[in-house]
Design an enzyme around this catalytic site. Sequence first.
Site, mmCIF file in Angstrom:
data_model
loop_
_atom_site.group_PDB
_atom_site.id
_atom_site.type_symbol
_atom_site.label_atom_id
_atom_site.label_comp_id
_atom_site.label_asym_id
_atom_site.label_seq_id
_atom_site.Cartn_x
_atom_site.Cartn_y
_atom_site.Cartn_z
ATOM 1 N N GLN A 1 -12.500 61.275 -44.405
ATOM 2 C CA GLN A 1 -12.882 61.892 -45.727
ATOM 3 C C GLN A 1 -14.032 62.608 -45.725
ATOM 4 O OE1 GLN A 1 -10.889 62.005 -48.369
ATOM 5 N NE2 GLN A 1 -12.001 63.189 -49.484
ATOM 6 N N ASP B 1 -4.874 65.500 -40.808
ATOM 7 C CA ASP B 1 -5.725 66.425 -41.766
ATOM 8 C C ASP B 1 -5.389 67.621 -41.015
ATOM 9 O OD1 ASP B 1 -6.937 65.903 -44.097
ATOM 10 O OD2 ASP B 1 -8.632 64.753 -43.185
ATOM 11 N N LYS C 1 -5.137 57.853 -52.251
ATOM 12 C CA LYS C 1 -4.407 57.935 -50.811
ATOM 13 C C LYS C 1 -3.876 56.619 -50.557
ATOM 14 C CE LYS C 1 -7.108 61.983 -49.098
ATOM 15 N NZ LYS C 1 -8.316 62.275 -48.548
HETATM 16 N N1 GUN Z 1 -12.439 66.257 -48.651
HETATM 17 C C1 GUN Z 1 -11.722 67.016 -49.633
HETATM 18 N N2 GUN Z 1 -10.434 67.419 -49.312
HETATM 19 C C2 GUN Z 1 -10.216 66.868 -48.150
HETATM 20 C C3 GUN Z 1 -8.864 66.624 -47.200
HETATM 21 O O1 GUN Z 1 -8.176 67.277 -47.305
HETATM 22 N N3 GUN Z 1 -9.255 65.875 -46.074
HETATM 23 C C4 GUN Z 1 -10.273 65.050 -45.952
HETATM 24 N N4 GUN Z 1 -10.416 64.543 -44.607
HETATM 25 N N5 GUN Z 1 -11.330 65.401 -46.552
HETATM 26 C C5 GUN Z 1 -11.590 66.083 -47.744
#
Ligand code: GUN
Length: 292
Positions: free
Chosen positions: A97, A120, A53
């Site tokens: 996350q 998100d 990211k």
């Molecule tokens: N863990 C796995 N996929 C995601 C996601 O799209 N966002 C977040 N915040 N955590 C994740």
Amino acid sequence: MSARLLDGKQIAADMREEMRQEVADLTNLGIVPGLGVVLVGDDPASHSYVTAKAKACAETGIFSDDHRLPASTTQDDLLALIARLNRDPRLHGILVQLPLPRHIDENAVLLAVDPDKDVDGFHPLNVGRMIAGQPTFLPCTPHGVLHMLARSGITIEGAHAVIVGRSQIVGKPLANLLMRKNGLGNATVTVCHTRSRDIGALTRQADILVAAAGQPQTITADMVRDGAVVVDVGVNRIVDASRKKGYRLVGDVDFETVSRKAGWITPVPGGVGPMTITMLLYNTIESARRQV
Ligand code: GUN
């Protein structure tokens, strides 16, 4: 292999190229889109995601503010950090996350993120807006799946989409988006899960089959109709001594056999993963644009 590849990596690269220009335009107006990322603990897959990211942000011109905290971080300390990021005017998006360590209440954390920075789309207010069909940040993986299908020329409207998996992050929101009355929706949707009877009988009806169960080999060739579109959301690490890292990534679909039967299929890696990150950038830019 007879299936055509749904090339998420290429589609994501095309979309990011377009976004680079949008970020440059915003930057010229004095607004540099900014994303705060919080990771708690040592989960190796989560560290890989967060690194990817940050790299994607840098390549697109988005400011990223990464916070990697030890697994021992208390819930209060995490909530205090989120409150600080909520107030930080440089940040238009905040992502925590998941999964979080077990001593932290995930719901309390998701509620603490300012809904206007919730790129998100996990805050209950934004989940509600999505279900109500109101404008909001859409969750990145399901949204990325829809864009990947649309940009590959696959018609979603009227298709029977069968989703295997009912997670809060993928299965549930994807089912909702596929049902929406718009160009990326209007599908007929079936959701299967661990308690479903005869999953194969359901998946064989799919024009579009989405595997989001988090288990390798969940979808085998006998479960797929000839010519179906197969989207593999799974990212599973399996031990592989022949690889330098000691593991390799596989999806939830038995790619080897299913790719001989499907019409289209996503690879893992290089399918859905790059699309998820791309939609995160998209939401962050959208959030920054709201300031103009
Ligand atoms: N863990 C796995 N996929 C995601 C996601 O799209 N966002 C977040 N915040 N955590 C994740």
